[in-house]
Write a protein that holds these residues in place. Structure first.
Motif, PDB file in Angstrom:
ATOM      1  N   CYS A 179     -45.060  19.525   0.272  1.00  0.00           N
ATOM      2  CA  CYS A 179     -44.462  20.746  -0.739  1.00  0.00           C
ATOM      3  C   CYS A 179     -45.630  20.836  -1.438  1.00  0.00           C
ATOM      4  N   PRO A 180     -46.091  22.236  -1.692  1.00  0.00           N
ATOM      5  CA  PRO A 180     -47.419  22.328  -2.571  1.00  0.00           C
ATOM      6  C   PRO A 180     -46.730  22.407  -4.018  1.00  0.00           C
ATOM      7  N   GLU A 181     -45.616  22.257  -4.248  1.00  0.00           N
ATOM      8  CA  GLU A 181     -45.118  22.059  -5.750  1.00  0.00           C
ATOM      9  C   GLU A 181     -45.116  20.516  -6.078  1.00  0.00           C
ATOM     10  N   THR A 182     -44.485  19.795  -5.276  1.00  0.00           N
ATOM     11  CA  THR A 182     -44.232  18.468  -5.712  1.00  0.00           C
ATOM     12  C   THR A 182     -44.979  17.425  -5.023  1.00  0.00           C
ATOM     13  N   HIS A 183     -45.731  17.916  -3.981  1.00  0.00           N
ATOM     14  CA  HIS A 183     -46.377  17.216  -2.981  1.00  0.00           C
ATOM     15  C   HIS A 183     -45.526  15.940  -2.146  1.00  0.00           C
ATOM     16  N   ARG A 215     -37.978  20.284   2.125  1.00  0.00           N
ATOM     17  CA  ARG A 215     -38.487  19.160   1.369  1.00  0.00           C
ATOM     18  C   ARG A 215     -37.574  17.950   1.368  1.00  0.00           C
ATOM     19  N   ASP A 216     -38.115  16.830   1.656  1.00  0.00           N
ATOM     20  CA  ASP A 216     -37.220  15.757   1.827  1.00  0.00           C
ATOM     21  C   ASP A 216     -36.434  15.437   0.839  1.00  0.00           C
ATOM     22  N   ASP A 217     -36.124  16.181  -0.229  1.00  0.00           N
ATOM     23  CA  ASP A 217     -35.089  15.970  -1.133  1.00  0.00           C
ATOM     24  C   ASP A 217     -33.846  16.994  -0.849  1.00  0.00           C
ATOM     25  N   GLY A 218     -34.253  17.904   0.194  1.00  0.00           N
ATOM     26  CA  GLY A 218     -33.166  18.783   0.451  1.00  0.00           C
ATOM     27  C   GLY A 218     -32.782  19.967  -0.449  1.00  0.00           C
ATOM     28  N   ARG A 219     -33.812  20.186  -1.308  1.00  0.00           N
ATOM     29  CA  ARG A 219     -33.477  21.162  -2.594  1.00  0.00           C
ATOM     30  C   ARG A 219     -34.318  22.496  -2.068  1.00  0.00           C
ATOM     31  N   VAL A 220     -35.539  22.509  -1.545  1.00  0.00           N
ATOM     32  CA  VAL A 220     -36.214  23.734  -1.284  1.00  0.00           C
ATOM     33  C   VAL A 220     -36.698  23.671   0.041  1.00  0.00           C
ATOM     34  N   ALA A 221     -36.889  25.009   0.559  1.00  0.00           N
ATOM     35  CA  ALA A 221     -37.258  24.987   2.096  1.00  0.00           C
ATOM     36  C   ALA A 221     -38.276  25.925   2.088  1.00  0.00           C
ATOM     37  N   TYR A 222     -39.329  25.916   2.980  1.00  0.00           N
ATOM     38  CA  TYR A 222     -40.277  26.803   3.283  1.00  0.00           C
ATOM     39  C   TYR A 222     -40.170  27.457   4.580  1.00  0.00           C
ATOM     40  N   PRO A 223     -40.302  28.814   4.968  1.00  0.00           N
ATOM     41  CA  PRO A 223     -39.852  29.612   5.929  1.00  0.00           C
ATOM     42  C   PRO A 223     -41.054  29.383   7.166  1.00  0.00           C
ATOM     43  N   VAL A 224     -40.645  29.449   8.107  1.00  0.00           N
ATOM     44  CA  VAL A 224     -41.246  29.621   9.137  1.00  0.00           C
ATOM     45  C   VAL A 224     -41.495  30.835  10.190  1.00  0.00           C
ATOM     46  N   ARG A 225     -42.614  31.382  10.018  1.00  0.00           N
ATOM     47  CA  ARG A 225     -42.403  32.734  10.868  1.00  0.00           C
ATOM     48  C   ARG A 225     -43.694  32.768  11.769  1.00  0.00           C
ATOM     49  N   GLU A 226     -43.411  33.177  12.998  1.00  0.00           N
ATOM     50  CA  GLU A 226     -44.429  33.447  13.988  1.00  0.00           C
ATOM     51  C   GLU A 226     -45.115  32.023  14.224  1.00  0.00           C
ATOM     52  N   GLU A 227     -44.363  30.714  13.963  1.00  0.00           N
ATOM     53  CA  GLU A 227     -44.911  29.558  14.196  1.00  0.00           C
ATOM     54  C   GLU A 227     -45.841  29.061  13.141  1.00  0.00           C
ATOM     55  N   ILE A 228     -45.894  29.970  12.111  1.00  0.00           N
ATOM     56  CA  ILE A 228     -46.806  29.733  10.692  1.00  0.00           C
ATOM     57  C   ILE A 228     -45.837  29.321   9.829  1.00  0.00           C
ATOM     58  N   PRO A 229     -45.957  28.025   9.099  1.00  0.00           N
ATOM     59  CA  PRO A 229     -45.373  27.552   7.907  1.00  0.00           C
ATOM     60  C   PRO A 229     -45.901  28.381   6.568  1.00  0.00           C
ATOM     61  N   MET A 238     -46.315  28.098   3.483  1.00  0.00           N
ATOM     62  CA  MET A 238     -46.208  26.934   2.151  1.00  0.00           C
ATOM     63  C   MET A 238     -46.611  27.404   0.918  1.00  0.00           C
ATOM     64  N   LEU A 239     -45.956  28.788   0.563  1.00  0.00           N
ATOM     65  CA  LEU A 239     -46.251  29.077  -0.889  1.00  0.00           C
ATOM     66  C   LEU A 239     -44.931  29.024  -1.611  1.00  0.00           C
ATOM     67  N   ILE A 240     -45.104  28.424  -3.126  1.00  0.00           N
ATOM     68  CA  ILE A 240     -43.961  28.342  -3.750  1.00  0.00           C
ATOM     69  C   ILE A 240     -42.959  29.467  -3.888  1.00  0.00           C
ATOM     70  N   ASP A 241     -43.653  30.852  -4.370  1.00  0.00           N
ATOM     71  CA  ASP A 241     -42.930  32.015  -4.326  1.00  0.00           C
ATOM     72  C   ASP A 241     -42.112  32.285  -2.938  1.00  0.00           C
ATOM     73  N   GLU A 242     -42.838  31.903  -1.947  1.00  0.00           N
ATOM     74  CA  GLU A 242     -41.838  32.172  -0.617  1.00  0.00           C
ATOM     75  C   GLU A 242     -40.803  31.180  -0.222  1.00  0.00           C
ATOM     76  N   SER A 243     -40.764  30.129  -0.986  1.00  0.00           N
ATOM     77  CA  SER A 243     -39.613  28.868  -0.920  1.00  0.00           C
ATOM     78  C   SER A 243     -38.311  29.585  -1.036  1.00  0.00           C
ATOM     79  N   ILE A 244     -37.439  29.030  -0.528  1.00  0.00           N
ATOM     80  CA  ILE A 244     -35.888  29.213  -0.848  1.00  0.00           C
ATOM     81  C   ILE A 244     -35.312  27.921  -1.448  1.00  0.00           C
ATOM     82  N   ASP A 245     -34.649  28.236  -2.755  1.00  0.00           N
ATOM     83  CA  ASP A 245     -33.861  27.321  -3.293  1.00  0.00           C
ATOM     84  C   ASP A 245     -32.600  26.867  -2.663  1.00  0.00           C
ATOM     85  N   ILE A 246     -32.712  26.008  -1.831  1.00  0.00           N
ATOM     86  CA  ILE A 246     -31.594  25.702  -0.885  1.00  0.00           C
ATOM     87  C   ILE A 246     -30.425  25.177  -1.866  1.00  0.00           C
TER      88      ILE A 246
END
Length: 97
Positions: A14-18, A59-73, A75-83
């Protein structure tokens, strides 16, 4: 089959928390895609998430997810989804230890 190279997955954090990220299970990806199709999911930057996500890196705490599109993750905080903020069973989305 994973849309990502396992070696790449091993080094991504995760680029925010590592904290480590894991590939989300199919039920979570389907749930987010369904809600995105309904227009009820926004990313942390405030944009509406479009359906058709191939995968999510949770993210391993289950709170935030980063999308994968066209096999590319994306990994931008603004693109993440607050699960954790999505309606529904958040505990069911957390990775099992």
């Amino acid at each position: 089959m994973s849309p990502l190279d396992p070696e790449l997955l091993d080094i991504l954090v995760c680029p925010e928390t590592h904290r480590p990220v894991v590939l989300a299970d199919e039920p979570l990806v389907a749930r987010v895609n369904r809600m995105a199709g309904e227009g009820s999911v926004s990313n942390r930057g405030g944009a509406t998430v479009q359906p058709g996500l191939e995968a999510l890196l949770l993210r391993d705490d289950g709170r935030v997810a980063y999308p994968v599109r066209e096999e590319i993750p994306i990994m931008l905080i603004d693109e993440s989804i607050d699960i954790a903020a999505l309606p529904g069973p958040a505990d069911a989305d957390a990775p099992t230890p």
